[in-house]
Design a protein around this motif. Sequence first.
Motif, PDB file in Angstrom:
ATOM      1  N   VAL A  54      49.822  59.584  27.579  1.00 46.60           N
ATOM      2  CA  VAL A  54      51.224  59.309  27.872  1.00 46.60           C
ATOM      3  C   VAL A  54      51.901  60.615  28.288  1.00 46.60           C
ATOM      4  O   VAL A  54      51.420  61.705  27.960  1.00 46.60           O
ATOM      5  CB  VAL A  54      51.960  58.671  26.669  1.00 46.60           C
ATOM      6  CG1 VAL A  54      51.374  57.304  26.351  1.00 46.60           C
ATOM      7  CG2 VAL A  54      51.921  59.569  25.451  1.00 46.60           C
ATOM      8  N   ASN A  55      53.009  60.468  29.007  1.00 45.17           N
ATOM      9  CA  ASN A  55      53.758  61.672  29.365  1.00 45.17           C
ATOM     10  C   ASN A  55      54.478  62.198  28.117  1.00 45.17           C
ATOM     11  O   ASN A  55      54.444  61.570  27.051  1.00 45.17           O
ATOM     12  CB  ASN A  55      54.708  61.405  30.533  1.00 45.17           C
ATOM     13  CG  ASN A  55      55.764  60.368  30.220  1.00 45.17           C
ATOM     14  OD1 ASN A  55      55.825  59.811  29.123  1.00 45.17           O
ATOM     15  ND2 ASN A  55      56.616  60.086  31.189  1.00 45.17           N
ATOM     16  N   LYS A  60      55.648  56.697  29.963  1.00 49.43           N
ATOM     17  CA  LYS A  60      54.672  56.330  30.993  1.00 49.43           C
ATOM     18  C   LYS A  60      53.271  56.629  30.463  1.00 49.43           C
ATOM     19  O   LYS A  60      53.067  57.558  29.687  1.00 49.43           O
ATOM     20  CB  LYS A  60      54.890  57.134  32.276  1.00 49.43           C
ATOM     21  CG  LYS A  60      56.156  56.768  33.015  1.00 49.43           C
ATOM     22  CD  LYS A  60      56.265  57.553  34.292  1.00 49.43           C
ATOM     23  CE  LYS A  60      57.597  57.257  34.964  1.00 49.43           C
ATOM     24  NZ  LYS A  60      57.853  58.207  36.055  1.00 49.43           N
ATOM     25  N   ALA A  61      52.310  55.828  30.923  1.00 49.82           N
ATOM     26  CA  ALA A  61      50.902  56.039  30.576  1.00 49.82           C
ATOM     27  C   ALA A  61      50.116  56.259  31.864  1.00 49.82           C
ATOM     28  O   ALA A  61      50.409  55.641  32.891  1.00 49.82           O
ATOM     29  CB  ALA A  61      50.350  54.841  29.819  1.00 49.82           C
ATOM     30  N   LEU A  62      49.127  57.133  31.793  1.00 53.33           N
ATOM     31  CA  LEU A  62      48.274  57.394  32.947  1.00 53.33           C
ATOM     32  C   LEU A  62      47.108  56.411  32.927  1.00 53.33           C
ATOM     33  O   LEU A  62      46.320  56.387  31.990  1.00 53.33           O
ATOM     34  CB  LEU A  62      47.746  58.831  32.913  1.00 53.33           C
ATOM     35  CG  LEU A  62      46.901  59.252  34.115  1.00 53.33           C
ATOM     36  CD1 LEU A  62      47.732  59.250  35.396  1.00 53.33           C
ATOM     37  CD2 LEU A  62      46.293  60.630  33.872  1.00 53.33           C
ATOM     38  N   SER A  97      40.794  62.924  35.214  1.00 53.35           N
ATOM     39  CA  SER A  97      42.153  63.193  35.694  1.00 53.35           C
ATOM     40  C   SER A  97      42.308  64.563  36.343  1.00 53.35           C
ATOM     41  O   SER A  97      43.194  64.747  37.172  1.00 53.35           O
ATOM     42  CB  SER A  97      43.154  63.086  34.544  1.00 53.35           C
ATOM     43  OG  SER A  97      43.035  64.198  33.664  1.00 53.35           O
ATOM     44  N   THR A 136      48.916  63.478  25.193  1.00 54.00           N
ATOM     45  CA  THR A 136      50.056  63.643  26.096  1.00 54.00           C
ATOM     46  C   THR A 136      49.603  64.552  27.229  1.00 54.00           C
ATOM     47  O   THR A 136      48.630  65.301  27.102  1.00 54.00           O
ATOM     48  CB  THR A 136      51.277  64.290  25.412  1.00 54.00           C
ATOM     49  OG1 THR A 136      50.912  65.576  24.917  1.00 54.00           O
ATOM     50  CG2 THR A 136      51.821  63.415  24.293  1.00 54.00           C
ATOM     51  N   GLU A 139      53.362  64.800  33.369  1.00 56.18           N
ATOM     52  CA  GLU A 139      53.261  63.861  34.485  1.00 56.18           C
ATOM     53  C   GLU A 139      53.549  64.520  35.827  1.00 56.18           C
ATOM     54  O   GLU A 139      53.243  63.950  36.880  1.00 56.18           O
ATOM     55  CB  GLU A 139      54.177  62.655  34.289  1.00 56.18           C
ATOM     56  CG  GLU A 139      55.643  62.959  34.449  1.00 56.18           C
ATOM     57  CD  GLU A 139      56.512  61.742  34.306  1.00 56.18           C
ATOM     58  OE1 GLU A 139      56.437  60.841  35.164  1.00 56.18           O
ATOM     59  OE2 GLU A 139      57.267  61.693  33.320  1.00 56.18           O
ATOM     60  N   TRP A 154      50.846  57.055  36.956  1.00 54.21           N
ATOM     61  CA  TRP A 154      51.682  57.029  35.746  1.00 54.21           C
ATOM     62  C   TRP A 154      52.475  55.731  35.783  1.00 54.21           C
ATOM     63  O   TRP A 154      53.258  55.495  36.699  1.00 54.21           O
ATOM     64  CB  TRP A 154      52.631  58.229  35.731  1.00 54.21           C
ATOM     65  CG  TRP A 154      51.940  59.517  35.438  1.00 54.21           C
ATOM     66  CD1 TRP A 154      51.563  60.473  36.328  1.00 54.21           C
ATOM     67  CD2 TRP A 154      51.552  59.997  34.145  1.00 54.21           C
ATOM     68  NE1 TRP A 154      50.953  61.512  35.676  1.00 54.21           N
ATOM     69  CE2 TRP A 154      50.934  61.249  34.332  1.00 54.21           C
ATOM     70  CE3 TRP A 154      51.655  59.485  32.850  1.00 54.21           C
ATOM     71  CZ2 TRP A 154      50.438  62.006  33.274  1.00 54.21           C
ATOM     72  CZ3 TRP A 154      51.159  60.243  31.800  1.00 54.21           C
ATOM     73  CH2 TRP A 154      50.560  61.483  32.012  1.00 54.21           C
TER      74      TRP A 154
END
Length: 186
Positions: A54-55, A60-62, A97, A136, A139, A154
């Motif tokens: 998450v950011n 938001k989640a990636l 990522s 975390t 983002e 995101w």
Amino acid sequence: MHREDLIQKLENYSPEDDNEKAFRASFLSFIDAHPDCFERSLQIGHITGSAWIVNKTYDKALLTHHRKLNRWLQLGGHADGESDIIKVSTAEALEESGLSSIKLVSKDIFDIDIHTIPARKSDPEHLHYDIRMLFTADENESFTISNESKDLGWIAPDELESYSKNNESILRMAEKTRRLLAGNKQ
């Protein structure tokens, strides 16, 4: 002996609903029955490690658009013999990522899930016993799309339903994230 850390983490994990209670019982039984539970060669199923990233504001989640499964999912993958699930989840998060800002939020398990992976080429249908850890990341940092993904993005928790095609585990993690966000605002 190499299974003890994961067994301890699962015993300390607090399931939030009947599904997670059943998952935890199945995990513990599976790990007890299969000393090779971390090996991909165990064809009935194996332990996998995932990263719910998450950011920093938890809104938001990636997610990755997984190339083989053609679905939006959390980042993660096979343990390939590694019994340290935090190490597995961290490695998968970094590899998939390219983010350098990834930070583990807690050494406690964030979520668990058992799901079926369809047969593909020489691999029979099997189960992934997936341990999800919470991370975390920034983002605003540029990410790299690995060859395992079609895309990364995101996604706000409220938008996850349209991305996840009602994937119960993604929606469960989104709800846990919403609760964390609400707790962070207090």
